[in-house]
Design an enzyme around this catalytic site. Structure first.
Site, mmCIF file in Angstrom:
data_model
loop_
_atom_site.group_PDB
_atom_site.id
_atom_site.type_symbol
_atom_site.label_atom_id
_atom_site.label_comp_id
_atom_site.label_asym_id
_atom_site.label_seq_id
_atom_site.Cartn_x
_atom_site.Cartn_y
_atom_site.Cartn_z
ATOM 1 C CG HIS A 132 15.339 20.438 4.954
ATOM 2 N ND1 HIS A 132 14.035 20.333 5.482
ATOM 3 C CD2 HIS A 132 16.101 20.658 5.533
ATOM 4 C CE1 HIS A 132 14.771 20.603 6.611
ATOM 5 N NE2 HIS A 132 15.966 20.934 6.682
ATOM 6 C CG ASP A 209 13.203 24.532 0.463
ATOM 7 O OD1 ASP A 209 13.359 25.856 0.712
ATOM 8 O OD2 ASP A 209 13.472 23.462 0.959
ATOM 9 C CD GLN A 212 20.023 26.420 3.162
ATOM 10 O OE1 GLN A 212 21.012 27.161 3.376
ATOM 11 N NE2 GLN A 212 19.816 25.772 4.689
ATOM 12 C CE LYS A 235 16.978 27.025 6.648
ATOM 13 N NZ LYS A 235 18.025 26.057 7.617
ATOM 14 C CB CYS A 375 16.559 17.768 7.399
ATOM 15 S SG CYS A 375 16.424 18.109 9.125
HETATM 16 N N1 PMP Z 1 14.518 23.633 3.110
HETATM 17 C C1 PMP Z 1 15.846 23.670 3.021
HETATM 18 C C2 PMP Z 1 16.583 23.512 2.011
HETATM 19 C C3 PMP Z 1 16.500 24.093 4.371
HETATM 20 O O1 PMP Z 1 17.582 23.949 4.244
HETATM 21 C C4 PMP Z 1 15.770 24.118 5.302
HETATM 22 C C5 PMP Z 1 16.413 24.356 7.040
HETATM 23 N N2 PMP Z 1 17.512 23.619 7.159
HETATM 24 C C6 PMP Z 1 14.322 23.997 5.536
HETATM 25 C C7 PMP Z 1 13.722 23.664 4.160
HETATM 26 C C8 PMP Z 1 13.531 24.169 6.496
HETATM 27 O O2 PMP Z 1 13.564 25.483 7.077
HETATM 28 P P1 PMP Z 1 12.918 25.769 8.405
HETATM 29 O O3 PMP Z 1 13.422 24.749 9.605
HETATM 30 O O4 PMP Z 1 13.226 27.149 8.775
HETATM 31 O O5 PMP Z 1 11.527 25.628 8.331
#
Ligand code: PMP
Length: 417
Positions: A132, A209, A212, A235, A375
């Site tokens: 991401h 990270d 997910q 999430k 993203c």
């Molecule tokens: N990493 C991953 C794999 C994500 O799916 C997301 C959110 N879509 C993020 C990072 C960023 O998360 P946040 O917007 O809560 O900071």
């Protein structure tokens, strides 16, 4: 005699759904809301909403400073939430769980604090094309400011990490390897324990990270062995603005603070300042107390369901969805075929129909999905895609939701025929 492996008992989705007040709504045509965008942000059960409201109703006060009852209760609840989160990810010490706003902030904390301390000109940082933007851009900025090189491990056409390529990058002895546990765009599950061992053997510090994975798989940071693990509460059935950075104690102890000011100091004089111990050193200013309390209740809710059962439920649902959707004419499904390597994320295309048009027609049928690059622009480019439509599951989804998704896609096919 070996004990046969039993599947965990199935989740009772009707009962779970009743815990989420927002799901009890329908459109003007009487169609129940089918929420399939939990990878963007999950819904929240009443116990979480109530925990946050109760804090504001009964216990609201700043923490760690007051000697009166409200402040003491708020402090106890906040620190209890930290212990609950630590148990949820099997962190050996709650003080190594730093409350932040989200995964993005957790990764930025490491990139600034650890990164500027350890990364020098000429060093190599490795991320992956599955990542991401939140696990790419902070490392791009760090590489730029320090004069380091940033390399991207490639992915295969099937949406898995290109293991040979990542192996070759590790041969170059990177200082950092940052990777996702689960891809938000494709659902790919990365074998992070194995890659952590290999990366650390090559001398790298490893950040995972977990945005997910923490909501969908049992997570054990001690077993993974990584140096840092980031997650987002929103999430994970918890309030917006709650998140956690976990780090190994020796790493966090050796790092300078990211943000400075109140709450994170031991002593301030006109000549200088010394830092508080963990976790306060990384929690400058007044924290999001009610949100953290909500996060503590959310992880307990998931623990009570059982993360093995959650994973098993979402795996079965993914199996059902892949089977159901691939029968539809003109549909293209992305991501790994092997269910053991795939979380509850279904990225797809319907012929040449633009993903935003697909999502709009699904919305007319009261099926909420996401369309776009998720993203993950470098990943989209690698797979020669502009965007996909993405359905993602949580504990409140079942096969009837997949059936509604499939019928709504049939409508897309009809409209664009
Ligand atoms: N990493 C991953 C794999 C994500 O799916 C997301 C959110 N879509 C993020 C990072 C960023 O998360 P946040 O917007 O809560 O900071």
């Amino acid at each position: 005699m070996a004990t046969p492996l039993l599947s965990p008992a199935p989740l009772q989705v009707d009962a779970i759904r009743a815990d989420f007040p927002i799901l009890n709504q329908a459109n003007e045509r009487g169609q129940r809301l089918v929420y399939l965008d939990s990878a963007a942000s999950s819904q929240k059960p009443a116990v979480v909403i109530d925990a946050q409201a109760n804090y504001y109703r009964h216990d609201n006060a700043n923490i760690h400073r007051g000697v009166y009852a409200l402040s003491e209760r708020a402090t106890t609840e906040y620190e209890t939430a930290r212990k609950r989160v630590a148990a949820f990810i099997n962190a050996p010490d709650p003080d190594t769980c730093i409350f932040v706003r989200n995964t993005t902030e957790a990764i930025n904390l490491v990139a600034y604090s650890w990164g500027r301390q350890h990364i020098q000109a000429g060093d190599l940082l490795v991320v992956t094309l599955l990542d991401h933007h939140s696990n790419l851009v902070p490392w791009q900025v760090l590489a730029e400011t320090q004069g380091a090189e940033l390399a991207y491990a490639r992915v295969t056409a099937g949406g898995r990490l290109d293991e040979d390529h990542l192996g070759r990058l590790l041969d170059r002895e990177p200082k950092l390897v940052a990777m996702p546990h689960v891809s938000n765009a494709l659902g790919t599950i990365v074998d992070v324990a194995r890659w952590t061992r290999r990366a650390q053997a090559a001398g790298a510090t490893v950040l995972i990270d977990g945005a997910q994975s923490a909501p969908h798989l049992p997570v054990d940071v001690a077993a993974i062995g990584c140096d840092f693990f980031a997650l987002s509460g929103h999430k994970l059935l918890a309030p917006m603005g709650s998140g956690v950075l976990w780090g190994k104690r020796d790493r966090l102890d050796a790092m300078p603070p990211f943000l400075t000011g109140g709450g994170m100091i031991r002593r301030v004089t006109v000549d200088g300042t010394t830092w508080a111990e963990l976790p306060a050193k990384f929690e400058a200013g007044t924290p999001a107390v009610g949100e953290a309390i909500g996060l503590g209740v959310a992880v307990d809710y998931l623990t009570e369901l059982g993360m093995d059962r959650v994973r098993s439920h979402e795996r079965d649902l993914t199996d059902y969805a892949l089977d159901r959707l691939q029968r539809l004419p003109g549909i293209q499904l992305y991501g790994p075929d092997d269910l053991d390597e795939r979380a509850g994320v279904i990225s797809f295309a319907v012929g040449e129909v633009h993903p935003h048009d697909v999502a709009s027609i699904l919305a007319e049928e009261n099926v909420a999905v996401r369309a776009g690059h998720h993203c993950c622009q470098p990943l989209m480019r690698e797979l020669d895609l502009v965007a996909t439509t993405r359905a993602s599951f949580s504990v409140y989804n079942d096969e009837t939701d997949v059936d509604r998704l499939a019928s709504a896609i049939e409508r897309v096919i009809e409209v664009f025929a």
